[in-house]
Design a protein around this motif. Sequence first.
Motif, PDB file in Angstrom:
ATOM      1  N   ILE A  95      35.722 -39.911  50.947  1.00 55.38           N
ATOM      2  CA  ILE A  95      36.982 -39.622  51.666  1.00 55.38           C
ATOM      3  C   ILE A  95      37.422 -38.752  51.300  1.00 55.38           C
ATOM      4  O   ILE A  95      38.294 -37.325  51.485  1.00 55.38           O
ATOM      5  CB  ILE A  95      37.492 -41.085  52.517  1.00 55.38           C
ATOM      6  N   VAL A  96      38.291 -39.076  50.825  1.00 54.01           N
ATOM      7  CA  VAL A  96      39.747 -38.440  49.388  1.00 54.01           C
ATOM      8  C   VAL A  96      38.803 -36.835  48.890  1.00 54.01           C
ATOM      9  O   VAL A  96      39.622 -35.429  49.308  1.00 54.01           O
ATOM     10  CB  VAL A  96      40.335 -38.966  48.029  1.00 54.01           C
ATOM     11  N   LEU A  99      38.459 -34.882  52.387  1.00 55.73           N
ATOM     12  CA  LEU A  99      39.714 -34.299  52.888  1.00 55.73           C
ATOM     13  C   LEU A  99      40.497 -33.191  51.802  1.00 55.73           C
ATOM     14  O   LEU A  99      40.971 -31.903  52.457  1.00 55.73           O
ATOM     15  CB  LEU A  99      39.949 -35.748  52.866  1.00 55.73           C
ATOM     16  N   LEU A 102      38.294 -30.533  53.146  1.00 49.21           N
ATOM     17  CA  LEU A 102      38.675 -29.468  54.443  1.00 49.21           C
ATOM     18  C   LEU A 102      40.108 -29.117  54.790  1.00 49.21           C
ATOM     19  O   LEU A 102      40.110 -27.879  55.235  1.00 49.21           O
ATOM     20  CB  LEU A 102      39.133 -31.596  55.572  1.00 49.21           C
ATOM     21  N   MET A 103      40.930 -29.460  53.552  1.00 49.99           N
ATOM     22  CA  MET A 103      42.002 -28.566  53.124  1.00 49.99           C
ATOM     23  C   MET A 103      42.458 -27.638  52.681  1.00 49.99           C
ATOM     24  O   MET A 103      42.937 -26.484  53.726  1.00 49.99           O
ATOM     25  CB  MET A 103      43.326 -29.404  52.391  1.00 49.99           C
TER      26      MET A 103
END
Length: 118
Positions: A95-96, A99, A102-103
């Motif tokens: 998940i990290v 993310l 995505l950033m």
Amino acid sequence: MRQVRSAMTEVAAKPYVTTAWAVGNNRRTVTWKYMAKNAAMPVVTVLGLQFTRVLGGAVVIEQVFSLPGLGTLVVDAVRNQDLPVIQGVVLVTAIVAVLVNLMVDLSYAVLNPKVSKA
């Protein structure tokens, strides 16, 4: 630093930077307004890719220096065959990583408005 220097050198040779100098802009304006945003794209990409390596390297660093953390937790869970903990650590790490990617992708739209129109 080498990545930033390489990106800035590449962007400095572009025609719009030459035009910015020819118009009479000062060094700060040309560097930050015209060069930095465009040079930041490859740097942000590399930083996003390196972040996942840092997550993986945490396991090694924590074991070498006997530090408590996520890496130590997963190593102890593997030794004890604690499957739910292993699954949880893998899920959190995934998940990290998603993310962070995505950033990085969202930062492209901030750094280059042409990307958001595609």
